[in-house]
Design a protein around this motif. Sequence first.
Motif, PDB file in Angstrom:
ATOM      1  N   ARG A   1       9.551  19.520 -38.917  1.00 47.51           N
ATOM      2  CA  ARG A   1       9.019  19.650 -37.551  1.00 47.51           C
ATOM      3  C   ARG A   1      10.110  19.389 -36.519  1.00 47.51           C
ATOM      4  NH1 ARG A   1       4.333  18.055 -40.459  1.00 47.51           N
ATOM      5  NH2 ARG A   1       2.536  19.320 -39.801  1.00 47.51           N
TER       6      ARG A   1
ATOM      7  N   GLY B   1       7.456  18.252 -42.672  1.00 46.72           N
ATOM      8  CA  GLY B   1       6.615  19.447 -42.634  1.00 46.72           C
ATOM      9  C   GLY B   1       6.230  20.036 -43.968  1.00 46.72           C
TER      10      GLY B   1
ATOM     11  N   CYS C   1      12.831  24.668 -35.508  1.00 52.36           N
ATOM     12  CA  CYS C   1      12.516  23.353 -34.941  1.00 52.36           C
ATOM     13  C   CYS C   1      13.731  22.799 -34.210  1.00 52.36           C
ATOM     14  CB  CYS C   1      12.076  22.393 -36.048  1.00 52.36           C
ATOM     15  SG  CYS C   1      13.381  21.927 -37.207  1.00 52.36           S
TER      16      CYS C   1
ATOM     17  N   GLU D   1       4.671  27.492 -38.872  1.00 51.55           N
ATOM     18  CA  GLU D   1       3.255  27.329 -38.541  1.00 51.55           C
ATOM     19  C   GLU D   1       2.515  28.667 -38.572  1.00 51.55           C
ATOM     20  OE1 GLU D   1       2.664  24.985 -35.072  1.00 51.55           O
ATOM     21  OE2 GLU D   1       3.583  23.203 -35.964  1.00 51.55           O
TER      22      GLU D   1
END
Length: 359
Positions: A268, A202, A291, A311
């Motif tokens: 992620r 990520g 996550c 995010e």
Amino acid sequence: MMKKKVYFLLPGLTFGGAERIIFTLLNHLDDEKYDFTLFLFENVDFPTSQLRPTIKVRELGIKRIRFSIFKILPIIYKEKPDIFFSGWGEISAFMSPFIPLLKKTKFISRETNVVSQHVTKKEIKVFYNFYNNFQRIIAQSDDMKQDLIENFNIKEKKIVKINNPVDFDFINARLEISVKPESFKEPYKNVVAIGNLSSRKGFDNLLKVFSRLMHENILLHILGDGDDKELLYTMKESLGLKNVIFHGKQENPYQFLKYADLFILSSRYEGFPNVLLEAGACGTFSLANNCPGGINEIIQHGINGEIANIENDEDFARKMITLLQQNHDREPIKNSIRSRFSKNIILDKYEKVLADLVK
């Protein structure tokens, strides 16, 4: 009493999280009860010279995971170890259909990821239909355990949850020789992220977060290498991120963690992230993406870290600024990790798994 033979299998092509855990097990499990042998596809990056002299190391001379079974299965059939321990999830998957043919040996798989997130190829997933053939499956986190039960119909009685161990003696020895990196400059706050440069980790999302922090006195230091290196370098340039430094793979990442103001886990998904444990062992406060993969089992809110959704880059950036304005006492952070994940606590659980299988 005759020692029980225990064989371990790893690729040996890198020295990542899975390899470090097996390294710790081999150096600390009871070698008066067990005769340990480590099989490697090929020893490219595994520090075999740092293993105890009692550990035997044998190379298979291969590079592809799926080819490993054609080398290792005849060895198991001929030599009949008491226990065979597969330290890599995909190796375990390919091996699982053949376990019933090798009745003299008990098989352990240590799963390395949340499988439904990590394994996307159908030709690999099909092998998980045979995963119940293992006598024991070690899951590193509750997320991983539930994923195996719910998405792959693994019998709960087969699964043992064992978190990853932290070797404080090893880390403290590295911290003693650590000096402040030259790239850590005043008056900047220094944020560190470590991992393979791949989509899973990520870092693309982390760069988006830092695009909101360009006018703050904050530097991001990313340690690691991987397939997405050029993509991430290009993204850094296109966003104009002069406050982001890629350091590549570092022999001693602990010097960065020791002097960091904050550690970021942007993944992620994870298995049970060693780097998050090691940041805490260095006394560094963490901000982790929410996550799958045991994050909630490691982070104790306000003690050793916080969790946020990366995010939502605006919110994550604000959270980072807030945490960098605070002072975090390093000793409670270290104690949070030591009290739950020190190697002696975790090794006892592995010893029990071995003992249960050979009794």
